[in-house]
Design a protein around this motif. Sequence first.
Motif, PDB file in Angstrom:
ATOM      1  N   ALA A 384     -14.990  53.751  43.554  1.00 44.30           N
ATOM      2  CA  ALA A 384     -15.796  54.914  43.171  1.00 44.30           C
ATOM      3  C   ALA A 384     -15.363  55.453  41.813  1.00 44.30           C
ATOM      4  O   ALA A 384     -16.203  55.799  40.970  1.00 44.30           O
ATOM      5  N   THR A 385     -14.040  55.541  41.571  1.00 41.92           N
ATOM      6  CA  THR A 385     -13.549  56.004  40.265  1.00 41.92           C
ATOM      7  C   THR A 385     -13.913  55.024  39.169  1.00 41.92           C
ATOM      8  O   THR A 385     -14.314  55.423  38.065  1.00 41.92           O
ATOM      9  N   ALA A 386     -13.793  53.726  39.451  1.00 39.35           N
ATOM     10  CA  ALA A 386     -14.131  52.710  38.452  1.00 39.35           C
ATOM     11  C   ALA A 386     -15.598  52.802  38.055  1.00 39.35           C
ATOM     12  O   ALA A 386     -15.950  52.710  36.869  1.00 39.35           O
ATOM     13  N   GLU A 387     -16.469  53.010  39.048  1.00 44.71           N
ATOM     14  CA  GLU A 387     -17.902  53.141  38.757  1.00 44.71           C
ATOM     15  C   GLU A 387     -18.162  54.399  37.938  1.00 44.71           C
ATOM     16  O   GLU A 387     -18.957  54.385  36.981  1.00 44.71           O
ATOM     17  N   THR A 393     -17.878  56.326  30.315  1.00 43.97           N
ATOM     18  CA  THR A 393     -17.325  55.755  29.080  1.00 43.97           C
ATOM     19  C   THR A 393     -18.075  54.532  28.580  1.00 43.97           C
ATOM     20  O   THR A 393     -17.875  54.111  27.434  1.00 43.97           O
ATOM     21  N   GLY A 394     -18.889  53.920  29.455  1.00 45.16           N
ATOM     22  CA  GLY A 394     -19.550  52.684  29.071  1.00 45.16           C
ATOM     23  C   GLY A 394     -18.650  51.480  29.175  1.00 45.16           C
ATOM     24  O   GLY A 394     -19.005  50.390  28.711  1.00 45.16           O
ATOM     25  N   GLN A 395     -17.474  51.642  29.771  1.00 44.91           N
ATOM     26  CA  GLN A 395     -16.516  50.545  29.920  1.00 44.91           C
ATOM     27  C   GLN A 395     -15.994  50.525  31.352  1.00 44.91           C
ATOM     28  O   GLN A 395     -15.837  51.579  31.979  1.00 44.91           O
ATOM     29  N   THR A 396     -15.705  49.326  31.840  1.00 44.15           N
ATOM     30  CA  THR A 396     -15.178  49.167  33.193  1.00 44.15           C
ATOM     31  C   THR A 396     -13.676  48.954  33.130  1.00 44.15           C
ATOM     32  O   THR A 396     -13.207  48.124  32.339  1.00 44.15           O
ATOM     33  N   PRO A 397     -12.898  49.679  33.939  1.00 49.02           N
ATOM     34  CA  PRO A 397     -11.442  49.498  33.905  1.00 49.02           C
ATOM     35  C   PRO A 397     -11.053  48.056  34.217  1.00 49.02           C
ATOM     36  O   PRO A 397     -11.755  47.364  34.965  1.00 49.02           O
ATOM     37  N   PRO A 398      -9.935  47.574  33.654  1.00 42.82           N
ATOM     38  CA  PRO A 398      -9.472  46.214  33.950  1.00 42.82           C
ATOM     39  C   PRO A 398      -9.308  45.997  35.447  1.00 42.82           C
ATOM     40  O   PRO A 398      -8.916  46.906  36.183  1.00 42.82           O
ATOM     41  N   ALA A 399      -9.578  44.784  35.887  1.00 36.33           N
ATOM     42  CA  ALA A 399      -9.547  44.469  37.316  1.00 36.33           C
ATOM     43  C   ALA A 399      -8.178  44.727  37.932  1.00 36.33           C
ATOM     44  O   ALA A 399      -8.087  45.108  39.108  1.00 36.33           O
ATOM     45  N   ASP A 400      -7.103  44.532  37.144  1.00 36.58           N
ATOM     46  CA  ASP A 400      -5.765  44.692  37.727  1.00 36.58           C
ATOM     47  C   ASP A 400      -5.372  46.155  37.895  1.00 36.58           C
ATOM     48  O   ASP A 400      -4.270  46.450  38.364  1.00 36.58           O
ATOM     49  N   ALA A 404      -8.692  49.431  46.226  1.00 39.28           N
ATOM     50  CA  ALA A 404      -9.569  50.065  47.209  1.00 39.28           C
ATOM     51  C   ALA A 404      -8.849  51.148  47.992  1.00 39.28           C
ATOM     52  O   ALA A 404      -9.489  52.058  48.541  1.00 39.28           O
ATOM     53  N   ASN A 405      -7.520  51.065  48.060  1.00 44.53           N
ATOM     54  CA  ASN A 405      -6.735  52.048  48.809  1.00 44.53           C
ATOM     55  C   ASN A 405      -6.033  53.047  47.893  1.00 44.53           C
ATOM     56  O   ASN A 405      -5.027  53.642  48.260  1.00 44.53           O
ATOM     57  N   GLY A 406      -6.536  53.229  46.688  1.00 42.05           N
ATOM     58  CA  GLY A 406      -5.927  54.172  45.759  1.00 42.05           C
ATOM     59  C   GLY A 406      -5.882  55.575  46.329  1.00 42.05           C
ATOM     60  O   GLY A 406      -6.768  55.999  47.081  1.00 42.05           O
ATOM     61  N   GLN A 407      -4.840  56.303  45.980  1.00 34.12           N
ATOM     62  CA  GLN A 407      -4.640  57.655  46.507  1.00 34.12           C
ATOM     63  C   GLN A 407      -5.314  58.683  45.604  1.00 34.12           C
ATOM     64  O   GLN A 407      -5.602  58.412  44.439  1.00 34.12           O
ATOM     65  N   PRO A 408      -5.587  59.882  46.122  1.00 38.20           N
ATOM     66  CA  PRO A 408      -6.239  60.908  45.288  1.00 38.20           C
ATOM     67  C   PRO A 408      -5.509  61.176  43.975  1.00 38.20           C
ATOM     68  O   PRO A 408      -6.151  61.359  42.929  1.00 38.20           O
ATOM     69  N   LEU A 409      -4.174  61.205  44.006  1.00 46.17           N
ATOM     70  CA  LEU A 409      -3.432  61.473  42.773  1.00 46.17           C
ATOM     71  C   LEU A 409      -3.667  60.384  41.731  1.00 46.17           C
ATOM     72  O   LEU A 409      -3.761  60.670  40.532  1.00 46.17           O
ATOM     73  N   ASP A 410      -3.774  59.131  42.173  1.00 44.18           N
ATOM     74  CA  ASP A 410      -3.987  58.028  41.234  1.00 44.18           C
ATOM     75  C   ASP A 410      -5.236  58.247  40.387  1.00 44.18           C
ATOM     76  O   ASP A 410      -5.279  57.848  39.215  1.00 44.18           O
ATOM     77  N   GLN A 411      -6.249  58.868  40.970  1.00 41.12           N
ATOM     78  CA  GLN A 411      -7.535  59.026  40.277  1.00 41.12           C
ATOM     79  C   GLN A 411      -7.464  60.078  39.171  1.00 41.12           C
ATOM     80  O   GLN A 411      -8.418  60.218  38.391  1.00 41.12           O
ATOM     81  N   ALA A 412      -6.378  60.817  39.109  1.00 40.47           N
ATOM     82  CA  ALA A 412      -6.238  61.877  38.095  1.00 40.47           C
ATOM     83  C   ALA A 412      -5.199  61.529  37.038  1.00 40.47           C
ATOM     84  O   ALA A 412      -4.855  62.380  36.217  1.00 40.47           O
ATOM     85  N   ILE A 413      -4.696  60.299  37.045  1.00 39.48           N
ATOM     86  CA  ILE A 413      -3.643  59.906  36.101  1.00 39.48           C
ATOM     87  C   ILE A 413      -4.151  58.787  35.200  1.00 39.48           C
ATOM     88  O   ILE A 413      -4.735  57.805  35.664  1.00 39.48           O
ATOM     89  N   ALA A 414      -3.927  58.938  33.903  1.00 35.88           N
ATOM     90  CA  ALA A 414      -4.274  57.903  32.933  1.00 35.88           C
ATOM     91  C   ALA A 414      -3.033  57.543  32.132  1.00 35.88           C
ATOM     92  O   ALA A 414      -2.320  58.435  31.656  1.00 35.88           O
ATOM     93  N   MET A 415      -2.791  56.256  32.023  1.00 30.39           N
ATOM     94  CA  MET A 415      -1.645  55.788  31.245  1.00 30.39           C
ATOM     95  C   MET A 415      -2.158  55.104  29.979  1.00 30.39           C
ATOM     96  O   MET A 415      -2.932  54.144  30.049  1.00 30.39           O
ATOM     97  N   LEU A 416      -1.749  55.632  28.821  1.00 30.70           N
ATOM     98  CA  LEU A 416      -2.115  55.036  27.539  1.00 30.70           C
ATOM     99  C   LEU A 416      -1.205  53.838  27.291  1.00 30.70           C
ATOM    100  O   LEU A 416       0.013  53.948  27.376  1.00 30.70           O
ATOM    101  N   ARG A 417      -1.792  52.709  26.967  1.00 29.52           N
ATOM    102  CA  ARG A 417      -1.042  51.444  27.000  1.00 29.52           C
ATOM    103  C   ARG A 417      -0.938  50.739  25.659  1.00 29.52           C
ATOM    104  O   ARG A 417      -0.306  49.689  25.577  1.00 29.52           O
ATOM    105  N   VAL A 418      -1.544  51.267  24.612  1.00 32.18           N
ATOM    106  CA  VAL A 418      -1.514  50.613  23.302  1.00 32.18           C
ATOM    107  C   VAL A 418      -0.769  51.509  22.325  1.00 32.18           C
ATOM    108  O   VAL A 418      -1.184  52.640  22.066  1.00 32.18           O
ATOM    109  N   SER A 419       0.340  51.004  21.771  1.00 33.21           N
ATOM    110  CA  SER A 419       1.112  51.784  20.804  1.00 33.21           C
ATOM    111  C   SER A 419       0.575  51.536  19.406  1.00 33.21           C
ATOM    112  O   SER A 419       0.456  50.388  18.969  1.00 33.21           O
TER     113      SER A 419
END
Length: 725
Positions: A384-387, A393-400, A404-419
């Motif tokens: 649901a969050t991915a959709e 954003t017009g972009q789909t999060p990476p598959a990894d 499906a069992n993500g927790q509510p807190l996970d849906q509110a956290i974003a990790m920036l991964r490109v330095s």
Amino acid sequence: MTPDIPNHATDQAPESAASERALSDHATLFALLDRWVDRGWLRSLDRAFAAFLHREVSESSPLLLLAAALASHQLGRGHVCLDLAQTLATPDLALSLPPEGDSLEDPPPLPSRVMAALDLDAWRAALAQPELVADGPGSTPLVLAGTAARPRLYLRRYWQHEQDIHSRIFARLGGTENDDAPDAARLRPILDALFPRNDTFDWQKAACALAGRSRFAVITGGPGTGKTTTVVRLLALLQALALGKGDDALRIRLAAPTGKAAARLNESIAGQVARLDLAGLADDPERLREVIPKDVSTLHRLLGSRPETRRFRHDRHNPLPLDVLVVDEASMVDVGMMAAMLEALPPRARLVLLGDKDQLASVEAGSVLGDLCARAEGGHYTPATAEWLSQATGQTPPADTLDANGQPLDQAIAMLRVSHRFTADSGIGQLAAAINLEAEPAAKRRAITEALNAGFADLSHHKLAADDERGLARLAVTGCPERFAHHQPGTRAATAPPVGYRHFLSVMTERRPADDADQQAFDDWARAVLAAHGDFQLLCALRRGPWGVEGLNERVRQALEREKLIDSQDGRQRWYPGRPVLVTKNDYGLGLMNGDIGITLDMPRPDSAHASQRPNNALGDGNRRLLRVAFPAGDGTDRIKWVLPSRLQAVETVFAMTVHKSQGSEFTHAALVLPDAPNPILTRELVYTGITRARHWLTLVETGRGQLMDAAQRRVMRVSGLGTI
């Protein structure tokens, strides 16, 4: 004979018998606690807490009192509670072993000896004292929580902090508090305007989207991943949504744990807001720019700290007058401050935490950001969050990153991964990544060795012997630019070559205005000296010892004096031109915050009409000059704050600074000095934090064999109950 047992064999039997009696006899237990306190293994406060409980309930078991003393002691070591099972598995880690400078001669019995025959069931049974221990709400001083297999003993206040954090974050993640969250269709055009099209998944854009739909959000990432850039665009997004509906602008406040972190965010935010392209986001782009906040305060000032009390002026009865609160450097926020901050937020306000989950945790108890971001690496976004992200954003999060069992807190956290600061050709970035690598020890050692030996232009690995005063002096004075691989004049043209402390002291001497110059000239001089000082900083892990703050500050002072760069009269003069100082306690009267750095400079002495007001510590040049300490104003402007040394009550020399104190700061060239002997404080988080204080150049100094590798394998495992929410 090992150093952790008495030197005389005849003493071993009585020592062993006393250790066994400590778990059943009050007098023997307190005698043991006294010996631990004398040794520095336990705090006097911890022993006093156990004595208080014994006075309250005289029949309480010595096992309970021991657990209480150890639980109290954990707070001073950053843990929120005492994990009983973990303590039985590694008893000696429950105390501060060994304190810096401990010779280990004739030590008292270690916890491993005292608790050798103790099992978990017996310890739990001893805690069944309802006057002192409860399993939840109540008024007992102690709370036993967790599971039967992993019980955790809390001082009640800290158990309550965790409960409050749990409940208040969960409420913000729940649907009832988010009934006015914007849908993806409203976010999409604003996000597309704020973020240029990207062929790869744009984590900054996703972070803005997630934070835009939730009343609680975390944006985490390493140095240079764009946390500040992201939050500026998030603020533009939120204000554009509000103004687009015809509402008043949102009341947004920005805060950070320390004055230094607040000043740094202030400068960064102000610059980025001025450059932000807001065309297409609002009918009146300049009106939108005006309502994006630029002023940053400390959390203490925001909440309204009260002297001599833990309470704040703002709480649930007097909530903060705001709609959005953004907190930078959230890794430095302890569990008590996080609980107070959540309590003071209006129910419908939005909280955004910004920080690097891999940095050192707060000095006080708790590692709240690290606990909240324990699963951030994997994303764990539900379908649901991915959709929703795809629509927003017009972009789909990476598959990894899907789960499906993500927790509510996970849906509110974003990790920036490109330095964007440390690219593939950056040794600083590669070494930081190797230190954080989740791998088997052998693989991790290989990764670290490869980073150190690859010949990166921005990285120098320097080994110093304990008695190499000349080597230390060269590093402190010049920065040893010749030790950087392939360093030649003109290399990395956009960046000045690495320097040492001679650089800022030369600027101080050569650019000093004439005594009859105006105040503007002296302000310009101070700005130049402060900027030059930020081009180099020695960082270390410890406070005491030859490779700690105390030892290094003195050794560097002597080296600079030998070079005639400073004149402290061989250390007899506390204040002298060129002395850099670090503020160690907030001083609201002077407008100085813990972590602020100032430089002592010689100013023209006031005219003769004011000569009688000249303080005793005014020095220099036939008494024609007066020492003052120049600080950046810390308000986002380039103003200079001049302070008489006599008014500075909580400062220390800062030729060397602990890594803990450096959080929230960056230096053009940082030299991280590791001590020459193992120490529990040397951890992966400390080394990573020290490495990433370097903006362009890093010198890693090892003074002992293998301390870097040992530290990289040792994590800060703070005990708490803030697991999943």
